[in-house]
Design a protein around this motif. Sequence first.
Motif, PDB file in Angstrom:
ATOM      1  N   LYS A   1       0.570  -1.327  -0.299  1.00 17.70           N
ATOM      2  CA  LYS A   1      -0.146   0.118  -0.233  1.00 17.70           C
ATOM      3  C   LYS A   1       0.501   1.502   0.142  1.00 17.70           C
ATOM      4  O   LYS A   1       0.454   2.314   0.551  1.00 17.70           O
ATOM      5  N   VAL A   2       2.506   0.934   0.072  1.00 19.32           N
ATOM      6  CA  VAL A   2       3.025   2.228  -0.190  1.00 19.32           C
ATOM      7  C   VAL A   2       3.951   2.263  -1.407  1.00 19.32           C
ATOM      8  O   VAL A   2       4.575   0.780  -1.396  1.00 19.32           O
ATOM      9  N   PHE A   3       4.592   2.902  -1.913  1.00 16.19           N
ATOM     10  CA  PHE A   3       5.792   3.193  -2.518  1.00 16.19           C
ATOM     11  C   PHE A   3       6.903   2.696  -2.487  1.00 16.19           C
ATOM     12  O   PHE A   3       7.243   2.037  -2.753  1.00 16.19           O
ATOM     13  N   SER A   4       7.304   4.064  -1.635  1.00 12.36           N
ATOM     14  CA  SER A   4       7.789   3.858  -0.815  1.00 12.36           C
ATOM     15  C   SER A   4       7.975   4.834   0.706  1.00 12.36           C
ATOM     16  O   SER A   4       7.568   5.739   0.188  1.00 12.36           O
ATOM     17  N   ALA A   5       8.535   4.657   1.890  1.00 11.65           N
ATOM     18  CA  ALA A   5       8.850   5.548   2.435  1.00 11.65           C
ATOM     19  C   ALA A   5      10.488   6.182   2.479  1.00 11.65           C
ATOM     20  O   ALA A   5      10.641   7.069   3.401  1.00 11.65           O
ATOM     21  N   GLY A   6      11.558   5.774   1.605  1.00 11.92           N
ATOM     22  CA  GLY A   6      12.649   6.850   2.022  1.00 11.92           C
ATOM     23  C   GLY A   6      13.178   5.979   1.855  1.00 11.92           C
ATOM     24  O   GLY A   6      13.200   4.532   1.691  1.00 11.92           O
ATOM     25  N   ALA A   7      14.989   6.684   2.434  1.00 12.83           N
ATOM     26  CA  ALA A   7      15.440   5.103   3.108  1.00 12.83           C
ATOM     27  C   ALA A   7      15.489   4.622   4.187  1.00 12.83           C
ATOM     28  O   ALA A   7      14.335   4.838   5.246  1.00 12.83           O
ATOM     29  N   ASP A   8      15.840   3.768   4.653  1.00 17.14           N
ATOM     30  CA  ASP A   8      15.776   2.037   5.083  1.00 17.14           C
ATOM     31  C   ASP A   8      16.311   2.927   6.873  1.00 17.14           C
ATOM     32  O   ASP A   8      17.558   3.536   6.543  1.00 17.14           O
ATOM     33  N   LEU A   9      15.641   3.028   7.595  1.00 16.72           N
ATOM     34  CA  LEU A   9      15.688   4.145   9.274  1.00 16.72           C
ATOM     35  C   LEU A   9      17.374   3.870   9.848  1.00 16.72           C
ATOM     36  O   LEU A   9      18.473   4.622   9.640  1.00 16.72           O
ATOM     37  N   ASP A  10      17.644   2.571   9.713  1.00 15.83           N
ATOM     38  CA  ASP A  10      18.644   2.129   9.890  1.00 15.83           C
ATOM     39  C   ASP A  10      20.127   2.554   9.704  1.00 15.83           C
ATOM     40  O   ASP A  10      21.200   3.214  10.187  1.00 15.83           O
ATOM     41  N   GLU A  11      19.376   1.966   8.365  1.00 18.94           N
ATOM     42  CA  GLU A  11      20.256   2.601   7.111  1.00 18.94           C
ATOM     43  C   GLU A  11      20.650   4.231   7.041  1.00 18.94           C
ATOM     44  O   GLU A  11      22.140   4.686   6.577  1.00 18.94           O
ATOM     45  N   ALA A  12      19.841   4.385   7.109  1.00 18.12           N
ATOM     46  CA  ALA A  12      19.992   6.161   6.606  1.00 18.12           C
ATOM     47  C   ALA A  12      20.455   6.952   8.069  1.00 18.12           C
ATOM     48  O   ALA A  12      21.112   8.118   7.799  1.00 18.12           O
ATOM     49  N   ARG A  13      20.101   6.129   9.342  1.00 19.46           N
ATOM     50  CA  ARG A  13      21.374   7.274  10.577  1.00 19.46           C
ATOM     51  C   ARG A  13      22.492   6.324  10.097  1.00 19.46           C
ATOM     52  O   ARG A  13      23.530   7.064  10.776  1.00 19.46           O
ATOM     53  N   ALA A  14      23.131   6.124   9.353  1.00 17.05           N
ATOM     54  CA  ALA A  14      24.153   5.124   9.550  1.00 17.05           C
ATOM     55  C   ALA A  14      25.194   5.646   7.961  1.00 17.05           C
ATOM     56  O   ALA A  14      26.272   5.087   7.489  1.00 17.05           O
ATOM     57  N   GLY A  15      24.351   6.710   7.232  1.00 20.15           N
ATOM     58  CA  GLY A  15      24.884   6.967   6.456  1.00 20.15           C
ATOM     59  C   GLY A  15      24.188   7.293   5.160  1.00 20.15           C
ATOM     60  O   GLY A  15      24.588   7.998   4.196  1.00 20.15           O
ATOM     61  N   LEU A  16      22.723   6.529   5.447  1.00 16.15           N
ATOM     62  CA  LEU A  16      22.280   6.480   3.865  1.00 16.15           C
ATOM     63  C   LEU A  16      21.905   7.579   2.624  1.00 16.15           C
ATOM     64  O   LEU A  16      22.390   8.101   2.104  1.00 16.15           O
ATOM     65  N   ALA A  17      21.412   8.392   4.057  1.00 13.40           N
ATOM     66  CA  ALA A  17      20.915   9.100   4.005  1.00 13.40           C
ATOM     67  C   ALA A  17      21.313  10.062   3.041  1.00 13.40           C
ATOM     68  O   ALA A  17      21.155  10.875   2.388  1.00 13.40           O
ATOM     69  N   THR A  18      22.595  10.331   3.206  1.00 12.91           N
ATOM     70  CA  THR A  18      23.395  11.454   2.658  1.00 12.91           C
ATOM     71  C   THR A  18      24.322  10.725   1.232  1.00 12.91           C
ATOM     72  O   THR A  18      25.233  11.077   1.023  1.00 12.91           O
ATOM     73  N   SER A  19      24.136   9.596   0.539  1.00  8.95           N
ATOM     74  CA  SER A  19      24.586   8.758  -0.130  1.00  8.95           C
ATOM     75  C   SER A  19      24.681   9.121  -1.681  1.00  8.95           C
ATOM     76  O   SER A  19      23.493   9.095  -1.389  1.00  8.95           O
ATOM     77  N   HIS A  20      25.872   8.877  -1.833  1.00  7.51           N
ATOM     78  CA  HIS A  20      26.108  10.005  -3.371  1.00  7.51           C
ATOM     79  C   HIS A  20      25.387   8.379  -4.411  1.00  7.51           C
ATOM     80  O   HIS A  20      24.664   8.761  -5.635  1.00  7.51           O
ATOM     81  N   LEU A  21      24.348   7.143  -3.938  1.00  9.85           N
ATOM     82  CA  LEU A  21      23.553   6.418  -5.171  1.00  9.85           C
ATOM     83  C   LEU A  21      21.955   6.950  -4.890  1.00  9.85           C
ATOM     84  O   LEU A  21      21.770   6.568  -6.118  1.00  9.85           O
ATOM     85  N   TRP A  22      21.653   8.149  -4.309  1.00  8.77           N
ATOM     86  CA  TRP A  22      20.221   8.854  -4.686  1.00  8.77           C
ATOM     87  C   TRP A  22      20.619   9.532  -5.585  1.00  8.77           C
ATOM     88  O   TRP A  22      19.312   9.332  -6.930  1.00  8.77           O
ATOM     89  N   GLU A  23      21.544  10.031  -6.021  1.00  7.29           N
ATOM     90  CA  GLU A  23      21.871  11.634  -6.940  1.00  7.29           C
ATOM     91  C   GLU A  23      22.201  10.481  -8.299  1.00  7.29           C
ATOM     92  O   GLU A  23      21.588  10.475  -9.416  1.00  7.29           O
ATOM     93  N   GLU A  24      22.828   9.323  -7.851  1.00 10.04           N
ATOM     94  CA  GLU A  24      23.393   8.548  -9.119  1.00 10.04           C
ATOM     95  C   GLU A  24      22.079   7.537 -10.019  1.00 10.04           C
ATOM     96  O   GLU A  24      22.091   7.738 -11.266  1.00 10.04           O
ATOM     97  N   LEU A  25      21.305   7.441  -9.322  1.00 12.75           N
ATOM     98  CA  LEU A  25      20.055   6.477  -9.571  1.00 12.75           C
ATOM     99  C   LEU A  25      19.355   7.723 -10.219  1.00 12.75           C
ATOM    100  O   LEU A  25      18.750   7.159 -11.436  1.00 12.75           O
ATOM    101  N   SER A  26      18.605   8.958  -9.423  1.00 13.31           N
ATOM    102  CA  SER A  26      17.869   9.629 -10.401  1.00 13.31           C
ATOM    103  C   SER A  26      18.504   9.651 -11.604  1.00 13.31           C
ATOM    104  O   SER A  26      17.578  10.215 -12.572  1.00 13.31           O
TER     105      SER A  26
END
Length: 204
Positions: free
Chosen positions: A53-78
């Motif tokens: 019922k959800v497309f995506s809530a964004g970053a996994d919370l545990d990984e976000a706290r470990a640095g995923l929130a600012t990862s280059h992967l997001w920009e590379e993907l878009s």
Amino acid sequence: MIELTRDGDLWAVTLNRPEKANSLTSEMLSRLIEIADEAAVGAKVLVLTGAGKVFSAGADLDEARAGLATSHLWEELSGKFAELPCLTIAALNGTLAGGAFGMALACDIRISDPSAKFFYPVMKLGFLPQPSDPRRMRELIGPARAKMILMGGQKILADEALAWGLVDRIVDASEQKAAVEVLAGDALAADLAHIAGIKALITP
């Protein structure tokens, strides 16, 4: 967690982690980047959707706290999605939040379930959005509305998202597959070079 199905030249990518609201891990982002590279030479239409019922809530919370929130992967993907020569359709089966905005904004067409909400809480969380996301959002809905989402922390409902131009059509999740087939029909019947040529004329 990322499912890819190929029906000839129509490729469908499903975020399949519904128990975690399809929140994205670094492994999932890397796989999506790989699929985008493959689709650049193998697909006429690429559809992006989610399970549940959800497309995506964004970053996994545990990984976000470990640095995923600012990862280059997001920009590379878009960036990969934006550069695809094929027609790209985001079939938003539910709510779209946070970093998941990037790949949806980079798609050519967005359809949304009427129950979906749209929010990108970077101000509250203390992160900057990925660099291309505010620009693409501004191009779609204008600077003030982009600021309402990114700076004002507003949750936008599907009907308002449609009125603003954030999404292009409201389609119940149960009917999105059929809607995608209609949208994809002409592109699937065309040469890839023709698809890419028209897209290049439209996209700056």
